[in-house]
Write an enzyme that holds these catalytic residues in place. Structure first.
Site, PDB file in Angstrom:
ATOM      1  N   SER A  73     -44.941 -17.240  -9.722  1.00 25.59           N
ATOM      2  CA  SER A  73     -44.606 -17.908  -8.228  1.00 25.59           C
ATOM      3  C   SER A  73     -46.398 -17.892  -8.163  1.00 25.59           C
ATOM      4  O   SER A  73     -47.100 -17.114  -7.787  1.00 25.59           O
ATOM      5  CB  SER A  73     -43.890 -17.390  -8.207  1.00 25.59           C
ATOM      6  OG  SER A  73     -42.351 -17.579  -8.852  1.00 25.59           O
TER       7      SER A  73
HETATM    8  N1  SAH Z   1     -41.176 -12.988 -11.720  1.00 27.50           N
HETATM    9  C1  SAH Z   1     -42.218 -14.020 -12.445  1.00 27.50           C
HETATM   10  C2  SAH Z   1     -42.164 -15.397 -12.641  1.00 27.50           C
HETATM   11  C3  SAH Z   1     -40.695 -15.854 -12.173  1.00 27.50           C
HETATM   12  S1  SAH Z   1     -40.547 -17.575 -13.123  1.00 27.50           S
HETATM   13  C4  SAH Z   1     -43.325 -13.309 -12.165  1.00 27.50           C
HETATM   14  O1  SAH Z   1     -43.414 -12.879 -11.142  1.00 27.50           O
HETATM   15  O2  SAH Z   1     -44.292 -13.863 -13.704  1.00 27.50           O
HETATM   16  C5  SAH Z   1     -38.786 -17.772 -14.295  1.00 27.50           C
HETATM   17  C6  SAH Z   1     -38.547 -16.605 -15.031  1.00 27.50           C
HETATM   18  O3  SAH Z   1     -36.667 -16.086 -15.315  1.00 27.50           O
HETATM   19  C7  SAH Z   1     -38.352 -17.231 -16.648  1.00 27.50           C
HETATM   20  O4  SAH Z   1     -40.015 -16.210 -16.968  1.00 27.50           O
HETATM   21  C8  SAH Z   1     -37.685 -17.324 -17.102  1.00 27.50           C
HETATM   22  O5  SAH Z   1     -37.677 -17.335 -18.239  1.00 27.50           O
HETATM   23  C9  SAH Z   1     -36.463 -16.749 -16.398  1.00 27.50           C
HETATM   24  N2  SAH Z   1     -35.265 -16.686 -16.948  1.00 27.50           N
HETATM   25  C10 SAH Z   1     -34.573 -17.911 -16.369  1.00 27.50           C
HETATM   26  N3  SAH Z   1     -32.783 -17.919 -16.453  1.00 27.50           N
HETATM   27  C11 SAH Z   1     -33.101 -16.117 -16.764  1.00 27.50           C
HETATM   28  C12 SAH Z   1     -32.083 -15.369 -17.236  1.00 27.50           C
HETATM   29  N4  SAH Z   1     -30.592 -15.754 -17.055  1.00 27.50           N
HETATM   30  N5  SAH Z   1     -31.660 -14.259 -17.004  1.00 27.50           N
HETATM   31  C13 SAH Z   1     -32.928 -13.695 -17.324  1.00 27.50           C
HETATM   32  N6  SAH Z   1     -34.397 -14.269 -16.977  1.00 27.50           N
HETATM   33  C14 SAH Z   1     -34.177 -15.868 -16.772  1.00 27.50           C
END
Ligand code: SAH
Length: 234
Positions: free
Chosen positions: A84
């Site tokens: 993000s």
């Molecule tokens: N917080 C992260 C960025 C988030 S991007 C950072 O600091 O880098 C969103 C993330 O959510 C992605 O890695 C994606 O794979 C994950 N994601 C999407 N759906 C999800 C789910 N149902 N359960 C867990 N993770 C999930």
């Protein structure tokens, strides 16, 4: 010719890539100042910015992007996912009002950066990632950086982490169509949840959900945002 080009590229990278941790520290401090300036009236709490001033974001992005690690922008981390934008990390962390003794749940570990920022303030952070290679990389990265108070689990975050519940705060870093009931259940009375709601390619809103001491729930829209969707079989 190819060799010359490769050597030229090598020299160029040596000149432009910060090579010492002090140079990264300077860039990081500039990022913090930029985030504060861009936050305007919703200036994050000093402890949030102190945490972001500590976490080495350049260690959470792919090596070919380290040069851009301290820009106030999201970056790709592979598998169609992104780390993000720093100003969003600051806003979401601030909204959660994390305290020293807190136990926090994060959904969407991604690179592990947000988990590290939370871990600088909270007592413990539980983070769930659905993309296996990302979860494994983040686990290894957080371990090597010494974040012993972060636990990463692979799986669908929609269902939360019942064994570690209840949580003082829950942060969802992927956009959902609704607040997952299991997460609401795992939030302590008096706790806060920050979650982007809305479909991908449509306007999503960052929501602040509060569970009052009597168990009643209120929510309010904070601002429009853009997140990757919450996937999984739920
Ligand atoms: N917080 C992260 C960025 C988030 S991007 C950072 O600091 O880098 C969103 C993330 O959510 C992605 O890695 C994606 O794979 C994950 N994601 C999407 N759906 C999800 C789910 N149902 N359960 C867990 N993770 C999930």
């Amino acid at each position: 010719m190819k060799r010359h080009l490769a050597f030229g590229a090598f020299l160029f990278l040596c000149c432009v890539l910060p090579s010492h941790s002090e140079e990264y520290a300077t860039l990081r401090q500039k990022m913090v100042e930029e985030v504060i300036a861009a936050s305007g009236s919703s200036r994050p709490a000093p402890k949030v910015m102190a945490a972001m001033g500590k976490v080495e974001r350049h260690r959470f992005v792919p090596s070919w992007l380290t040069l851009f690690a301290y820009r106030n922008q999201p970056l790709p981390i592979g598998y169609g996912q992104t780390i993000s934008q720093p100003i969003i990390v600051a806003l979401m962390t601030d909204l959660l009002q994390v305290k020293e003794g807190d136990s926090i749940l994060e959904i969407g570990t991604g690179s592990g950066y947000q988990a590290a920022v939370l871990a600088e303030i909270a007592k413990s952070v539980y983070s769930i990632e659905v993309v296996e290679p990302l979860g494994k990389q983040a686990t290894e990265r957080l371990r090597s950086l010494g974040y012993d108070n972060v636990k990463v689990k692979l799986g669908d975050g929609y269902y939360g982490w019942p064994e570690a519940a209840p949580f003082d705060g829950i942060m969802v870093t992927a956009a959902a169509s609704h607040v997952p009931p299991p997460l609401l259940k795992q939030l302590k009375p008096g706790g806060r949840m920050v979650i982007p709601l809305g479909a991908s390619f449509m306007t999503q809103y960052l929501m602040l959900v509060e569970k009052k001491a009597d168990g009643s729930v209120t929510s309010r829209q904070i601002e429009p945002v853009r997140f990757v969707p919450l996937t999984g079989g739920h």
